[in-house]
Write a protein that holds these residues in place. Structure first.
Motif, PDB file in Angstrom:
ATOM      1  N   LYS A 138       0.826  -1.201   0.000  1.00 29.48           N
ATOM      2  CA  LYS A 138       0.000   0.000   0.000  1.00 29.48           C
ATOM      3  C   LYS A 138       0.863   1.255   0.000  1.00 29.48           C
ATOM      4  N   GLY A 139       0.506   2.181  -0.871  1.00 30.20           N
ATOM      5  CA  GLY A 139       1.156   3.487  -0.919  1.00 30.20           C
ATOM      6  C   GLY A 139       2.342   3.589  -1.838  1.00 30.20           C
ATOM      7  N   ILE A 140       2.672   2.528  -2.603  1.00 31.00           N
ATOM      8  CA  ILE A 140       3.858   2.623  -3.464  1.00 31.00           C
ATOM      9  C   ILE A 140       3.624   3.562  -4.646  1.00 31.00           C
ATOM     10  N   PHE A 141       2.348   3.841  -4.977  1.00 32.43           N
ATOM     11  CA  PHE A 141       2.050   4.754  -6.083  1.00 32.43           C
ATOM     12  C   PHE A 141       1.610   6.124  -5.584  1.00 32.43           C
ATOM     13  N   LYS A 142       1.743   6.372  -4.323  1.00 34.44           N
ATOM     14  CA  LYS A 142       1.328   7.657  -3.791  1.00 34.44           C
ATOM     15  C   LYS A 142       2.230   8.762  -4.333  1.00 34.44           C
ATOM     16  N   GLY A 143       1.616   9.766  -4.900  1.00 30.11           N
ATOM     17  CA  GLY A 143       2.362  10.868  -5.492  1.00 30.11           C
ATOM     18  C   GLY A 143       2.796  10.626  -6.915  1.00 30.11           C
ATOM     19  N   ASN A 144       2.689   9.402  -7.397  1.00 29.87           N
ATOM     20  CA  ASN A 144       3.089   9.090  -8.763  1.00 29.87           C
ATOM     21  C   ASN A 144       1.840   9.150  -9.641  1.00 29.87           C
ATOM     22  N   ASN A 145       1.484  10.341 -10.035  1.00 26.92           N
ATOM     23  CA  ASN A 145       0.264  10.547 -10.812  1.00 26.92           C
ATOM     24  C   ASN A 145       0.524  11.625 -11.848  1.00 26.92           C
ATOM     25  N   CYS A 146      -0.409  11.778 -12.754  1.00 21.44           N
ATOM     26  CA  CYS A 146      -0.280  12.807 -13.779  1.00 21.44           C
ATOM     27  C   CYS A 146      -0.751  14.148 -13.228  1.00 21.44           C
ATOM     28  N   ASP A 147      -0.655  15.184 -14.043  1.00 22.10           N
ATOM     29  CA  ASP A 147      -1.094  16.518 -13.640  1.00 22.10           C
ATOM     30  C   ASP A 147      -2.609  16.537 -13.503  1.00 22.10           C
ATOM     31  N   ASP A 148      -3.085  17.283 -12.510  1.00 25.43           N
ATOM     32  CA  ASP A 148      -4.524  17.349 -12.264  1.00 25.43           C
ATOM     33  C   ASP A 148      -5.222  18.436 -13.057  1.00 25.43           C
ATOM     34  N   GLY A 149      -4.548  19.040 -14.009  1.00 26.53           N
ATOM     35  CA  GLY A 149      -5.195  19.993 -14.905  1.00 26.53           C
ATOM     36  C   GLY A 149      -5.065  21.444 -14.507  1.00 26.53           C
ATOM     37  N   LYS A 150      -4.258  21.751 -13.500  1.00 23.87           N
ATOM     38  CA  LYS A 150      -4.137  23.136 -13.065  1.00 23.87           C
ATOM     39  C   LYS A 150      -3.557  24.028 -14.160  1.00 23.87           C
ATOM     40  N   GLN A 151      -2.560  23.515 -14.866  1.00 19.37           N
ATOM     41  CA  GLN A 151      -1.922  24.326 -15.900  1.00 19.37           C
ATOM     42  C   GLN A 151      -2.893  24.634 -17.035  1.00 19.37           C
ATOM     43  N   ALA A 152      -3.667  23.638 -17.446  1.00 19.86           N
ATOM     44  CA  ALA A 152      -4.658  23.879 -18.496  1.00 19.86           C
ATOM     45  C   ALA A 152      -5.741  24.838 -18.016  1.00 19.86           C
ATOM     46  N   GLU A 153      -6.112  24.745 -16.756  1.00 17.87           N
ATOM     47  CA  GLU A 153      -7.123  25.652 -16.204  1.00 17.87           C
ATOM     48  C   GLU A 153      -6.607  27.087 -16.182  1.00 17.87           C
ATOM     49  N   VAL A 154      -5.316  27.258 -15.868  1.00 14.45           N
ATOM     50  CA  VAL A 154      -4.724  28.596 -15.875  1.00 14.45           C
ATOM     51  C   VAL A 154      -4.713  29.171 -17.289  1.00 14.45           C
ATOM     52  N   LEU A 155      -4.372  28.346 -18.263  1.00 15.25           N
ATOM     53  CA  LEU A 155      -4.379  28.806 -19.650  1.00 15.25           C
ATOM     54  C   LEU A 155      -5.781  29.203 -20.091  1.00 15.25           C
ATOM     55  N   ALA A 156      -6.772  28.400 -19.707  1.00 16.10           N
ATOM     56  CA  ALA A 156      -8.150  28.742 -20.059  1.00 16.10           C
ATOM     57  C   ALA A 156      -8.574  30.054 -19.401  1.00 16.10           C
ATOM     58  N   ALA A 157      -8.152  30.267 -18.156  1.00 19.52           N
ATOM     59  CA  ALA A 157      -8.487  31.520 -17.478  1.00 19.52           C
ATOM     60  C   ALA A 157      -7.834  32.719 -18.178  1.00 19.52           C
ATOM     61  N   LYS A 158      -6.599  32.555 -18.638  1.00 25.33           N
ATOM     62  CA  LYS A 158      -5.951  33.637 -19.380  1.00 25.33           C
ATOM     63  C   LYS A 158      -6.704  33.957 -20.674  1.00 25.33           C
ATOM     64  N   LEU A 159      -7.140  32.930 -21.360  1.00 21.57           N
ATOM     65  CA  LEU A 159      -7.898  33.157 -22.590  1.00 21.57           C
ATOM     66  C   LEU A 159      -9.235  33.834 -22.293  1.00 21.57           C
ATOM     67  N   GLU A 160      -9.878  33.452 -21.198  1.00 25.36           N
ATOM     68  CA  GLU A 160     -11.117  34.125 -20.815  1.00 25.36           C
ATOM     69  C   GLU A 160     -10.867  35.603 -20.531  1.00 25.36           C
ATOM     70  N   ASP A 161      -9.743  35.896 -19.875  1.00 24.49           N
ATOM     71  CA  ASP A 161      -9.409  37.287 -19.572  1.00 24.49           C
ATOM     72  C   ASP A 161      -9.140  38.077 -20.852  1.00 24.49           C
ATOM     73  N   ILE A 162      -8.413  37.475 -21.779  1.00 26.55           N
ATOM     74  CA  ILE A 162      -8.128  38.165 -23.048  1.00 26.55           C
ATOM     75  C   ILE A 162      -9.412  38.421 -23.822  1.00 26.55           C
ATOM     76  N   TYR A 163     -10.239  37.404 -23.919  1.00 24.66           N
ATOM     77  CA  TYR A 163     -11.481  37.544 -24.686  1.00 24.66           C
ATOM     78  C   TYR A 163     -12.411  38.564 -24.034  1.00 24.66           C
ATOM     79  N   SER A 164     -12.479  38.533 -22.709  1.00 21.28           N
ATOM     80  CA  SER A 164     -13.384  39.472 -22.027  1.00 21.28           C
ATOM     81  C   SER A 164     -12.909  40.911 -22.198  1.00 21.28           C
TER      82      SER A 164
END
Length: 889
Positions: free
Chosen positions: A351-377
């Motif tokens: 148990k726990g050998i894969f803890k922390g070994n995961n992919c990105d949870d989408g924060k970077q893509a969410e930040v990019l989408a927020a920047k595009l929303e700001d530009i468009y707005s």
């Protein structure tokens, strides 16, 4: 509960399908590893502890020897002995961080008591029957080899159970096989994580570059988007302005004195010439203003609009890609979390050998989408981020596009409208003009009202699905629906309009035949009974789509013995809004069981003291009806308590349970307090008073009873208001996540575009919550605020409408944040149509079929109309022939 694999397939983007986590492959490897470990443990339990310890020591010695040989080979560069696998000189990039699998052991000869030998696999990386799933480069096994290998494994297992095999050798093999499969799972898991990470990073870099190029191109082009509403000025306009200013300079006072004059007092010819030139210049200005300048402005406006539209489309495309990438990361992150949880549950020792070994949870893509929303707005929406989000999320290709089915739905809706107006006309006009009893006074009206309640909710469910789909609220993911059998809003509306046609036809035919306005070819009692059978059929079939609904209803009823999911709590909330519907369903069941549907209206009137006698019975009026009113509230109360038991969180579970406890108190007071008994016995008390007017004690008791009645009315009214306000506050603050002062009494990250929609719904919910509490009061309770019986259908519809509006914002809040902790991952992917084959793609209406149906229905209507006209004319002619002195016709 729908498996995550189905959710993953439903939310995959076709172009990226190969880049997602191979969830089914990991599950298959994990399943084989579990089987191998169970087989190893089974052999271990059958062997003496001492023998097991010797096998474990032998394995450790062998692994140490293999490790020392591998180190010697690595340092001296010698050729590997036979049976050992040398490590690759040039490992694949990125593999250095992972521990290489130990695949360098000698083939082990397993000798049984019958001197049969079995050659075990030399490496854990070879594709055998025990490790068939490796990298994509692995060659597929031949069918014959796989069968023979499986047969050999089965022979060994059977031999071990029969005591014909050497358990020591089998245990060695079982240990090696279990380790190989565990290592294979680890290797595959890490490969999948690396694949997802690489693709995610590649797409985020691509989106960032596209966004930077777009912004840079707009900046270098000199296009001032912020001044797009101003009128552009071009070269001709500038020249015209300069010329006009020059003319104004020449007309200033004192300008004429600068012109040289002769002794005679001037040069008239010069003045005339100057005046003529001014006229010509003014003509030029007028021509420029009316002609060339207008044409130039139009061209510049069109060019600006074209550029702006191109920029909008470019930003929208990048924004949609960023949102899809965010969904991609969420689904993969959730998949790795789930498969790691399965591994920890299956192998507690690891148990726990894969803890922390995961992919990105989408924060970077969410930040990019927020920047595009700001530009468009900033460029197109005057800084309104919600409006920018609403414009950039396209509403196409989500099951909302209409084809020929739109035409079919349209003309059937027209038929429903005509029938509905016909029914309303007969019911209202017959009551007002002739004083006749409308359909509301017929004995079978509660049957139609019960079916109407179910039908109304079907329509409202279609509206809810349409709104969720339009604004990207992923109700399929939140409700854990099977995406293969989910209906689109158009399919729901088509089913609802067909059911509405049957409902209105049965209702109209019943009323007309029972009133004597049409021949009694079919007895009137058949129409409500036929409607009941049709409604039951729609509730059961098609069973493939209805089975999840009935399964959810069963689990809701079994609360608190079933742990509630988000969908089960939603169903429980809907039940609390259908109390009036359940009362009519109970009435309908008794109507059929007691055989009242077999009687005509005239038989009902002639034997009124025997008809519906069950509705006045104690078990129905004082037991069944109060239980129906209490049961939905009791279910939600138990769900809240079970949720508290599962999570241990007092807030919000116990507070929510208290809300339903208050609502139950309103119902209990309406059913069992003394006011209810006084209301039921009012006529009897009136008769007793008229018989003995001089009884002062009796008069005093009535006065006291009236005083107590007022106390109970005041207390009940206070409880009614408190329950309504408590429910309203819970709706706004807890269920919808609104009412936050820092966000203008709304909430963060709103998904609906207009703030006014939220304020309007909040105000409407305040009023409609009082209407909901009114539905909890049993009929004939004696309350001053009780609704009349003829308004039951209206109050039922209003409450179902309120619940539909409530569901819009409830799912929006659950989509934005995991409020009740029903999910392991807080984020939810937006709802996009990914192009996968679902159930709703199977129903496709061809154009000619729709046209044939329209022509057939139109022909039937025309034929019936013609027959009606002919019959009416003949009836009029016969009447005139029978009474020639009557001039009225």
């Amino acid at each position: 509960m729908v498996e995550f694999g189905l959710k993953l397939e439903d939310n995959k983007v076709d172009q990226w399908a190969d880049q997602y986590i191979d969830y089914e492959k990991l599950k298959a490897i994990l399943k084989r590893a579990k089987a191998a470990v169970e087989y190893r443990d089974d052999i271990t339990n059958r062997m003496p502890p001492g023998a097991v310890a010797e096998v474990v020591q032998e394995r450790n010695d062998r692994r140490a020897t293999s490790s020392s040989l591998g180190n010697k080979i690595a340092t001296q560069g010698e050729v590997t002995p036979k049976g050992l696998v040398a490590p690759a000189e040039n490992p694949p990039p990125g593999d250095e961080q992972y521990e290489p699998l130990k695949m360098g052991r000698q083939p082990l000869e397993v000798t049984t008591d019958r001197q049969s030998t079995h050659s075990l696999p030399a490496t854990a990386g070879e594709a055998t029957d025990t490790t068939p799933l490796l990298m994509h480069e692995s060659r597929p096994l031949k069918r014959g080899n796989s069968w023979s290998s499986n047969f050999g494994e089965n022979v060994k297992k059977v031999a071990s159970y029969l005591g014909l095999a050497d358990d020591r050798a089998l245990l060695l093999h079982a240990y090696d096989d279990a380790d190989d499969k565990l290592n294979l799972f680890k290797q595959t898991y890490e490969m999948e994580v690396r694949k997802v990470k690489d693709f995610y990073q590649q797409k985020t870099n691509e989106i960032s570059q596209r966004m930077e190029v777009l912004v840079e191109s707009v900046d270098t082009s000199g296009l001032d988007i912020n001044k797009r509403h101003q009128q552009p000025a071009g070269g001709i306009v500038d020249a015209m302005t300069q010329k006009f200013e020059g003319l104004l300079q020449g007309l200033r006072p004192g300008r004429r004195e600068s012109v040289p004059h002769d002794a005679a007092g001037g040069h008239p010819s010069l003045d005339v010439k100057h005046s003529e030139s001014l006229d010509d210049d003014y003509d030029d200005i007028e021509r420029i203003l009316r002609g060339e300048a207008s044409a130039e402005k139009r061209r510049e406006k069109e060019e600006l609009a074209r550029k702006l539209d191109s920029i909008k489309r470019a930003i929208t495309d990048i924004y949609r890609t960023a949102k899809l990438l965010h969904n991609y990361s969420i689904m993969n992150y959730t998949g790795f979390v789930k498969i790691a949880k399965k591994f920890d549950k299956t192998f507690p020792d690891h148990k726990g050998i894969f803890k922390g070994n995961n992919c990105d949870d989408g924060k970077q893509a969410e930040v990019l989408a927020a920047k595009l929303e700001d530009i468009y707005s900033r460029w197109f929406c005057d800084g309104d981020a919600r409006e920018a989000q609403a414009q950039m999320l396209p509403k196409r290709n989500d099951g909302l596009l209409m084809d020929w089915t739109q035409l079919r739905l349209g003309y059937r809706l027209g038929m429903c409208s005509i029938l509905a107006m016909w029914v309303a006309w007969d019911c209202v006009w017959g009551q007002v003009s002739k004083g006749e009893v409308s359909i509301g006074g017929r004995s079978a009206f509660p049957v139609f009202r019960a079916c109407f309640g179910l039908l109304t909710w079907h329509w409202f469910w279609g509206v809810a699905v349409y709104v969720w789909t339009r604004y990207r609220i992923n109700y399929i993911y939140l409700f854990e629906f099977d995406p293969r059998i989910v209906d689109t809003p158009l399919d729901i509306f088509n089913d609802a309009v067909d059911e509405t046609l049957v409902f209105l036809i049965c209702m109209l035919m019943y009323y007309k035949s029972d009133a004597g306005d049409m021949p009694l070819w079919i007895p009137p009692r058949i129409y409500p009974f036929g409607l009941i059978l049709y409604t039951v059929k729609c509730l059961i079939f098609p069973w493939k789509q209805r089975r999840p609904m009935w399964s959810a209803i069963r689990q809701v009823i079994l609360a608190p013995f079933v742990s509630p999911t988000f969908f089960l709590t939603y169903v429980g909330d809907v039940f609390t809004s259908m109390i009036k519907v359940f009362q009519d369903i109970l009435w309908t069941v008794c109507f059929v069981i007691y055989g009242d549907f077999l009687l005509t209206e005239s038989e009902h009137e002639s034997s009124h003291h025997h008809v519906h006698s069950w509705s006045q019975a104690f078990w129905y009026k004082n037991v069944a009806i109060p239980l129906v009113c209490l049961m939905p509230l009791w279910i939600r109360f138990n769900q809240c308590l079970r949720r508290y038991f599962d999570t241990g969180q007092r807030m919000p579970n116990l507070a929510n349970a208290f809300k339903y406890a208050m609502s139950q108190s309103v119902t209990l007071f309406g059913a069992f307090h003394p006011l209810y008994l006084m209301h039921n016995n009012r006529d009897q008390r009136t008769v007793s008073l008229s018989d003995d007017d001089d009884d002062s004690d009796e008069v005093g008791s009535i006065v006291i009873g009236g005083y107590r009645s007022n106390i109970f009315q005041i207390f009940w009214m206070g409880l009614f208001v408190a329950s309504s306000l408590y429910s309203f506050c819970w709706d706004v603050y807890m269920d919808w996540g609104l009412g936050r002062r820092e966000y203008g009494f709304l909430g963060p990250r709103l998904m609906f575009p207009k703030r006014s929609q939220y304020y309007t719904v909040i105000c409407a919910d305040l009023v409609l919550r009082f209407m909901w509490v009114l539905t909890l009061i049993p009929p004939q309770s004696g309350a001053k605020f009780e609704l009349p019986a003829y308004l039951s259908a209206i109050s039922m519809t209003v409450e179902l409408f309120r619940r539909t509006i409530w569901s819009f914002f409830r799912l929006e809040h659950e989509h934005r944040q995991n409020t009740s902790g029903f999910r392991r991952v807080n984020v939810v992917p937006l709802h996009f149509n990914t192009g996968h084959k679902h159930k709703y793609h199977e129903r496709h209406w061809v154009g000619w079929k729709v046209l044939v149906e329209i022509v057939a229905v139109t022909s039937v209507v025309v034929a019936i109309s013609a027959v009606s006209v002919i019959v009416a004319q003949r009836a009029t002619h016969n009447y005139q022939m029978a009474d020639p002195n009557n001039d009225d016709l």
